[in-house]
Each structure stands twice: as structure tokens, then as C-alpha cells.
Write a protein that holds these residues in place. Sequence first.
Motif, PDB file in Angstrom:
ATOM      1  N   ALA A   7       0.840  -1.200   0.000  1.00  0.00           N
ATOM      2  CA  ALA A   7       0.000   0.000   0.000  1.00  0.00           C
ATOM      3  C   ALA A   7       0.873   1.246   0.000  1.00  0.00           C
ATOM      4  O   ALA A   7       0.639   2.189  -0.761  1.00  0.00           O
ATOM      5  N   GLN A   8       1.895   1.255   0.838  1.00  0.00           N
ATOM      6  CA  GLN A   8       2.815   2.390   0.919  1.00  0.00           C
ATOM      7  C   GLN A   8       3.513   2.600  -0.429  1.00  0.00           C
ATOM      8  O   GLN A   8       3.610   3.715  -0.932  1.00  0.00           O
ATOM      9  N   PHE A   9       3.977   1.501  -1.014  1.00  0.00           N
ATOM     10  CA  PHE A   9       4.685   1.549  -2.291  1.00  0.00           C
ATOM     11  C   PHE A   9       3.771   2.077  -3.399  1.00  0.00           C
ATOM     12  O   PHE A   9       4.161   2.947  -4.179  1.00  0.00           O
ATOM     13  N   ASP A  10       2.535   1.570  -3.440  1.00  0.00           N
ATOM     14  CA  ASP A  10       1.582   2.009  -4.470  1.00  0.00           C
ATOM     15  C   ASP A  10       1.316   3.499  -4.336  1.00  0.00           C
ATOM     16  O   ASP A  10       1.258   4.223  -5.323  1.00  0.00           O
ATOM     17  N   TRP A  11       1.163   3.965  -3.094  1.00  0.00           N
ATOM     18  CA  TRP A  11       0.874   5.373  -2.863  1.00  0.00           C
ATOM     19  C   TRP A  11       2.040   6.246  -3.328  1.00  0.00           C
ATOM     20  O   TRP A  11       1.852   7.272  -3.962  1.00  0.00           O
ATOM     21  N   MET A  12       3.257   5.797  -3.024  1.00  0.00           N
ATOM     22  CA  MET A  12       4.439   6.571  -3.387  1.00  0.00           C
ATOM     23  C   MET A  12       4.680   6.564  -4.899  1.00  0.00           C
ATOM     24  O   MET A  12       5.103   7.569  -5.457  1.00  0.00           O
ATOM     25  N   THR A  13       4.434   5.430  -5.567  1.00  0.00           N
ATOM     26  CA  THR A  13       4.772   5.327  -6.979  1.00  0.00           C
ATOM     27  C   THR A  13       3.620   5.718  -7.905  1.00  0.00           C
ATOM     28  O   THR A  13       3.850   6.244  -8.978  1.00  0.00           O
ATOM     29  N   GLN A  14       2.379   5.447  -7.490  1.00  0.00           N
ATOM     30  CA  GLN A  14       1.238   5.695  -8.370  1.00  0.00           C
ATOM     31  C   GLN A  14       0.287   6.761  -7.845  1.00  0.00           C
ATOM     32  O   GLN A  14      -0.573   7.230  -8.569  1.00  0.00           O
ATOM     33  N   ALA A  34      -3.969   1.413   3.698  1.00  0.00           N
ATOM     34  CA  ALA A  34      -4.349   2.488   2.779  1.00  0.00           C
ATOM     35  C   ALA A  34      -5.094   3.587   3.527  1.00  0.00           C
ATOM     36  O   ALA A  34      -4.819   4.776   3.334  1.00  0.00           O
ATOM     37  N   ARG A  35      -6.008   3.192   4.414  1.00  0.00           N
ATOM     38  CA  ARG A  35      -6.748   4.192   5.196  1.00  0.00           C
ATOM     39  C   ARG A  35      -5.810   4.971   6.106  1.00  0.00           C
ATOM     40  O   ARG A  35      -5.932   6.185   6.242  1.00  0.00           O
ATOM     41  N   ARG A  36      -4.874   4.282   6.724  1.00  0.00           N
ATOM     42  CA  ARG A  36      -3.915   4.928   7.625  1.00  0.00           C
ATOM     43  C   ARG A  36      -3.055   5.942   6.857  1.00  0.00           C
ATOM     44  O   ARG A  36      -2.870   7.072   7.296  1.00  0.00           O
ATOM     45  N   ILE A  37      -2.571   5.547   5.682  1.00  0.00           N
ATOM     46  CA  ILE A  37      -1.750   6.431   4.850  1.00  0.00           C
ATOM     47  C   ILE A  37      -2.573   7.641   4.416  1.00  0.00           C
ATOM     48  O   ILE A  37      -2.109   8.780   4.475  1.00  0.00           O
ATOM     49  N   GLN A  38      -3.813   7.400   4.009  1.00  0.00           N
ATOM     50  CA  GLN A  38      -4.693   8.476   3.550  1.00  0.00           C
ATOM     51  C   GLN A  38      -4.941   9.468   4.692  1.00  0.00           C
ATOM     52  O   GLN A  38      -4.886  10.678   4.474  1.00  0.00           O
ATOM     53  N   ARG A  39      -5.178   8.961   5.894  1.00  0.00           N
ATOM     54  CA  ARG A  39      -5.399   9.835   7.050  1.00  0.00           C
ATOM     55  C   ARG A  39      -4.171  10.684   7.333  1.00  0.00           C
ATOM     56  O   ARG A  39      -4.280  11.890   7.564  1.00  0.00           O
ATOM     57  N   GLN A  40      -2.994  10.066   7.294  1.00  0.00           N
ATOM     58  CA  GLN A  40      -1.757  10.815   7.531  1.00  0.00           C
ATOM     59  C   GLN A  40      -1.606  11.890   6.462  1.00  0.00           C
ATOM     60  O   GLN A  40      -1.218  13.022   6.761  1.00  0.00           O
ATOM     61  N   TRP A  41      -1.910  11.552   5.240  1.00  0.00           N
ATOM     62  CA  TRP A  41      -1.782  12.498   4.135  1.00  0.00           C
ATOM     63  C   TRP A  41      -2.755  13.663   4.327  1.00  0.00           C
ATOM     64  O   TRP A  41      -2.402  14.823   4.152  1.00  0.00           O
ATOM     65  N   ASP A  42      -4.001  13.340   4.702  1.00  0.00           N
ATOM     66  CA  ASP A  42      -5.025  14.362   4.883  1.00  0.00           C
ATOM     67  C   ASP A  42      -4.703  15.295   6.035  1.00  0.00           C
ATOM     68  O   ASP A  42      -5.144  16.432   6.065  1.00  0.00           O
TER      69      ASP A  42
END
Length: 46
Positions: A7-14, A34-42
Motif C-alpha cells: 500500500a505504501q509503495f503504491d501510494w508513493m509510486t502511483q 491504505a486508510r492509515r496512509i490516507q489519514r496521515q496524508w489528509d
Amino acid sequence: MSPAMAAQFDWMTQGAFSPERFTGEERKQYEEAARRIQRQWDNQPI
């Protein structure tokens, strides 16, 4: 690669997530990451 790392890799690359690559428990782990990454991003200060 663990689902969470994927999930982390997909977010960083795509800039997007692809949970359809996983099934069952792995998909659940991927979607949680994915939800955790999205929350951190938001919550990033602008």
C-alpha cells in the motif's frame, strides 16, 4: 512484500491504491494500511 508495504509503495509510486491485487485477510490488511496512509496524508499541514 507485505500488504501494508505494498500500500505504501503504491501510494508513493502511483498516488493510488490497488487492493484488488489481494484477497481475504491480505486485502483487509492492505485496505487498513491504505486508510492509515490516507489519514496521515489528509492531516498534513499545508
